[in-house]
Design an enzyme around this catalytic site. Structure first.
Site, PDB file in Angstrom:
ATOM      1  N   GLU A  54       0.863  -1.191   0.000  1.00 30.78           N
ATOM      2  CA  GLU A  54       0.000   0.000   0.000  1.00 30.78           C
ATOM      3  C   GLU A  54       0.893   1.232   0.000  1.00 30.78           C
ATOM      4  O   GLU A  54       2.098   1.133   0.255  1.00 30.78           O
ATOM      5  CB  GLU A  54      -0.884  -0.005   1.251  1.00 30.78           C
ATOM      6  CG  GLU A  54      -1.789  -1.217   1.305  1.00 30.78           C
ATOM      7  CD  GLU A  54      -2.802  -1.165   2.450  1.00 30.78           C
ATOM      8  OE1 GLU A  54      -2.754  -0.204   3.266  1.00 30.78           O
ATOM      9  OE2 GLU A  54      -3.632  -2.086   2.511  1.00 30.78           O
TER      10      GLU A  54
ATOM     11  N   GLN B   3      43.591  -7.550 -19.688  1.00 30.03           N
ATOM     12  CA  GLN B   3      43.290  -8.248 -18.439  1.00 30.03           C
ATOM     13  C   GLN B   3      42.188  -7.540 -17.636  1.00 30.03           C
ATOM     14  O   GLN B   3      41.377  -8.192 -16.967  1.00 30.03           O
ATOM     15  CB  GLN B   3      44.568  -8.363 -17.601  1.00 30.03           C
ATOM     16  CG  GLN B   3      44.468  -9.427 -16.531  1.00 30.03           C
ATOM     17  CD  GLN B   3      45.744  -9.568 -15.753  1.00 30.03           C
ATOM     18  OE1 GLN B   3      46.298  -8.596 -15.245  1.00 30.03           O
ATOM     19  NE2 GLN B   3      46.235 -10.779 -15.651  1.00 30.03           N
TER      20      GLN B   3
ATOM     21  N   GLU C  28       9.409  -7.611  -4.003  1.00 31.98           N
ATOM     22  CA  GLU C  28       9.258  -8.883  -3.272  1.00 31.98           C
ATOM     23  C   GLU C  28      10.224  -8.948  -2.082  1.00 31.98           C
ATOM     24  O   GLU C  28      10.750 -10.003  -1.736  1.00 31.98           O
ATOM     25  CB  GLU C  28       9.367 -10.082  -4.222  1.00 31.98           C
ATOM     26  CG  GLU C  28       8.267 -10.003  -5.285  1.00 31.98           C
ATOM     27  CD  GLU C  28       7.834 -11.302  -5.898  1.00 31.98           C
ATOM     28  OE1 GLU C  28       8.176 -12.354  -5.358  1.00 31.98           O
ATOM     29  OE2 GLU C  28       7.122 -11.239  -6.910  1.00 31.98           O
TER      30      GLU C  28
END
Ligand code: CAA
Length: 383
Positions: free
Chosen positions: A127, A282, A367
């Site tokens: 909310e 590298q 989440e």
């Protein structure tokens, strides 16, 4: 311990990869640019069983298990992160109804989600004032002679206006004191229910082709059969659904990171500076190596959590949180390195890595933020 995929898992991966390469990946940049909901791509995924990978066959699912689901999510997210999150939330909603629903709810809603009759499902927990702390929600469901009356507002709802069914959490305890996780219940609300309205469509940094909206409920009348699980049992349903959802988000992050690393490798081999491909330097090799190691580690952590979920009978809350925390943070670093390898070309929309960087960012937020995952891990570790 077996690191080989089963035949079923292998089939799900190759099916997902083949479809994504053909129909999803080529569309992703334009879907993002136009912020266009991936309806056709989702329908194609539904036809292949991807909307119910871990859902019983009797409900229209593929019944392929939680590991296969994680692997499928990685493949779809590698092609289009927006399509992946829509698929992820739909699978989570289908699994929650299949697990906690009455026989009537299972038979009514789950086949519609798995078949693609419903283009998506939605999960309405957050909310405006209750995100990390869902116990602070103020949406209410009160008993009336007409059924449950739902009132309140939800925010950040993926596929909120598209979903055939929305799982909505509300406070059903009338006590005035804040009861936190106690007194919350869960309801299944169909899209065309009077009193349910879609609010603002968010304009987001990433995942531009997925839909994120607010929903408002004004005297929404719900029948008794709309209650999912027990009165007062809503918080635990949310947490258990999120345990599985977090494996999905970890997988999504890995898929996005994989796409970014692949783009970086291709670019590093092709781009010449100082008379040689930059892949010969590298500095670039170390970035590629670090990214590869982090993605592999994320994959193992995620598949471990998925495997625990699939075995059943054990709580995998901590392992899902570890997977989500590590995978989302690692994938963010991988996307950042991929952009760095591209130099100026990484910063423009002609190349895909700026989209991957934008898309992956939210995996550290939704989440459950990385900070919430650390709380979950610490609490489970401290006992
Ligand atoms: N499984 C089963 N039960 C669980 C559980 C789990 N994973 N987690 C908690 N519980 C139980 C606890 O055992 C406890 O039970 P008792 O009351 O019987 O003792 C009860 O639930 C309350 O637990 P806590 O006291 O731990 O609850 P809390 O208020 O302290 O919150 C939290 C814990 C981990 C911080 C939780 O609030 C949380 O995960 N917050 C993040 C929320 C979140 O992830 N929101 C995401 C929104 S959805 C979204 O993003 C979807 C999208 O569209 C992509």
């Amino acid at each position: 311990m077996d690191f080989e995929l089963t035949e079923t898992q292998h089939l799900i991966v190759t099916t997902a990869r083949d479809y994504v390469e053909r129909a999803v990946r080529p569309a992703a940049a334009l879907l993002d640019r136009q912020a266009r909901f991936p309806s056709a791509e989702l329908a194609g995924l539904a036809a292949l069983g991807m909307m119910g990978v871990n859902i019983p066959a009797e409900l229209g699912g593929a019944e392929a298990g939680a590991v296969a689901y994680a692997l499928a999510m990685m493949e779809v997210a590698r092609g289009c992160a927006s399509t992946a999150v829509t698929m992820g939330v739909t699978n989570m909603v289908g699994e929650a109804i299949a697990r906690f629903g009455s026989e009537g709810q299972r038979r009514t809603y789950v086949p519609r989600l798995t078949s693609g009759e419903y283009v998506a499902g939605a999960f309405a927990l957050s909310e405006p004032g209750a995100g990390s702390d869902p116990g602070g929600m103020t949406t209410t469901a009160t008993r009336s002679d007409r059924g449950w009356l739902l009132n309140g507002q939800k925010q950040w709802i993926t596929s909120g206006s598209r979903a055939g069914v929305v799982v909505v959490w509300a406070r059903t305890d009338s006590a005035e004191a804040r009861l936190g996780s106690k007194g919350l219940s869960c309801f299944l609300v169909e899209q065309n229910t009077p009193g349910l309205e879609t609010g603002r469509h968010e304009e987001k940094l990433g995942l531009c082709a997925s839909e994120t909206v607010s929903l408002s409920f004004t005297d929404c009348v719900l029948p008794d059969e709309a209650l999912l699980g027990e009165v007062g049992g809503g918080f635990k349903i949310a947490m258990m659904a999120l345990d599985g959802g977090r494996i999905g988000i970890a997988s999504q992050a890995i898929g996005i990171g994989t796409a970014a690393l692949e783009a970086a490798i291709a670019y590093a081999k092709e781009r010449k500076q100082f008379g040689q491909a930059i892949a010969e330097f590298q500095a670039i090799q170390w970035m590629i190596a670090d990214s590869k190691v982090e993605l592999e580690a994320a994959r193992l952590l995620t598949l471990r959590a998925a495997s625990m979920k699939e075995r059943g009978g054990v709580r995998f809350t901590r392992e899902a949180a570890i997977a989500k925390l590590f995978a989302s943070e690692a994938a963010w670093r991988v996307c950042d390195r991929a952009l760095q390898i591209h130099g100026g070309y990484g910063y423009v929309k002609e190349f895909p890595v700026e989209r991957h960087l934008r898309d992956v960012r939210v995996t550290r937020i939704y989440e459950g933020t990385s900070e919430i995952q650390r709380i979950v891990i610490a609490r489970a570790s401290l006992g």
